[in-house]
Write an enzyme that holds these catalytic residues in place. Structure first.
Site, PDB file in Angstrom:
ATOM      1  N   CYS A  86      17.333  15.772 -29.360  1.00 22.39           N
ATOM      2  CA  CYS A  86      17.243  16.479 -28.090  1.00 22.39           C
ATOM      3  C   CYS A  86      16.253  15.819 -27.157  1.00 22.39           C
ATOM      4  CB  CYS A  86      16.825  17.931 -28.320  1.00 22.39           C
ATOM      5  SG  CYS A  86      18.133  18.930 -29.011  1.00 22.39           S
ATOM      6  N   GLN A  87      16.675  15.468 -25.974  1.00 21.83           N
ATOM      7  CA  GLN A  87      15.768  15.073 -24.923  1.00 21.83           C
ATOM      8  C   GLN A  87      15.218  16.356 -24.290  1.00 21.83           C
ATOM      9  OE1 GLN A  87      14.971  11.955 -24.213  1.00 21.83           O
ATOM     10  NE2 GLN A  87      16.226  11.252 -25.879  1.00 21.83           N
TER      11      GLN A  87
END
Length: 365
Positions: A84-85
């Protein structure tokens, strides 16, 4: 009473070097393939797991590329830890694209679940994911599934580090036992228990029989700093001439663990992609004047001591291996997830078992 093991065939998305896969296999699940776009993961994944490595971006993965690997099992499992960014990276060089792509990998995972309709789903991820709309959209993709998710404190399940992760379990078979992971509460494993028996090495040294047991070299100043550091202490204990420029700034006062030593008889801090560097956190060895080695970092991630990360005669690159180790799902967490799913399938399928899910999931490997 005879125990019957269900045959669960699994595919591990975003498999990395195989932390989740290895844990699922330990629990009795047949992981048939791991998928990741990073070619650096191929050797460690295939060298330690009897599963195929597929080098591909999950964003561009078709369902017919996955479904054949569910063959041969009584039940199918789609597993993964979608990076996840802005909390992690999913490529060797990192991702610096628009904010709109921050959660694309989670969405792609959800789309594959909706299309494939496996019997079982598990997703391990950063705890912060629960605070974002993309998680609600992922849950919406699980229509027809019984769902349980929680924030797991990994130290309670036998991982010797302070690490909180979101763990989601979903099943088309029923809800019985999906929450068993929440009821495990083991005595914390310590740094000493995990790495205390490894041979001593010096900063900048590589052990002759284990190339991964190698530690970064230290500058003269950093050697003085670590010699002035006590386990569990901070840079505030140092003499003023040892302080780094960042420590003298007001903003630096909020980072007391930087340049810190671990404690022997406590869990380690969260392993990160920079855990091999003394100045990157509390990654100083509790006793030896050096940062922890790559092997020690891997063992604190609960990889077996013999887990192979590089091919014979391959050069050790700290930045690459640190990234692979720090980004991995702890093997022990994968094992507990797998044990929970195996016991769940037994319970809802009426298969006889001598061990309750909570007892099984509490076993240490």
């Amino acid at each position: 009473m005879t125990e019957v093991d269900p045959k669960i065939s699994a595919v591990d998305l975003f498999c990395g070097v195989g932390g989740l896969t290895h844990g699922l296999v330990r629990s009795g699940i047949n992981v048939q393939a791991g998928i990741d776009l990073d070619p650096s993961c191929r050797f460690p994944y295939e060298a330690n797991n009897s599963a195929a490595f597929i080098e591909k971006d999950v964003n561009h993965l078709a369902t017919d590329e996955i479904s054949p690997y569910f063959q041969g099992g009584d039940f199918s499992l789609l597993a993964g830890c979608a990076p996840c960014q802005p909390f992690s990276t999913y490529s060797q060089g990192g991702r610096s694209k628009k904010r709109g792509l921050d959660w694309q990998l989670v969405s792609s995972f959800g789309n594959l679940v909706a299309d494939l309709q496996p019997d079982l789903v598990t997703m391990e991820n950063v705890a912060q994911l629960a605070q974002h709309d993309v998680f609600d959209r992922f849950l919406a993709k699980l229509q027809g599934y019984h769902i349980h998710w929680s924030i797991v404190e990994c130290v309670k399940i036998g991982v010797p580090q302070s690490r909180k992760r979101l763990v989601l379990l979903a099943s088309k078979l029923g809800s019985v036992g999906l929450d068993q992971i929440d009821h495990i509460s083991l005595s914390p494993r310590t740094v000493r228990q995990e790495i205390g028996k490894l041979p001593k090495i010096q900063a900048g040294e590589q052990h002759a029989r284990d190339p991964l047991h190698t530690a970064c070299s230290l500058s003269d100043m950093n050697m003085r700093r670590i010699q002035a550091s006590r386990p569990g202490g901070t840079w505030r204990d140092w003499d003023p001439e040892l302080l780094a420029a960042c420590h003298r700034k007001e903003s630096g006062a909020t980072y007391p663990s930087v340049y810190g030593r671990m404690e022997w008889d406590a869990p380690a801090p969260t392993m990160t992609t920079q855990c091999f560097g003394y100045g990157n956190g509390r990654f100083g060895h509790p006793h030896q004047d050096r940062a922890i080695s790559l092997r020690e970092a891997a063992m604190l991630q609960t990889f077996p001591r013999e887990y192979k990360f590089i091919d014979k005669d391959e050069k050790v690159l700290f930045s690459r291996l640190g990234r692979l180790i720090g980004n991995a799902v702890p093997v022990r967490l994968g094992e507990v997830i797998g044990e929970t799913l195996v016991q769940h399938v037994k319970a809802v399928s009426g298969l006889e078992t001598d061990t309750s899910p909570s007892e099984s999931a509490g076993l240490l490997f």
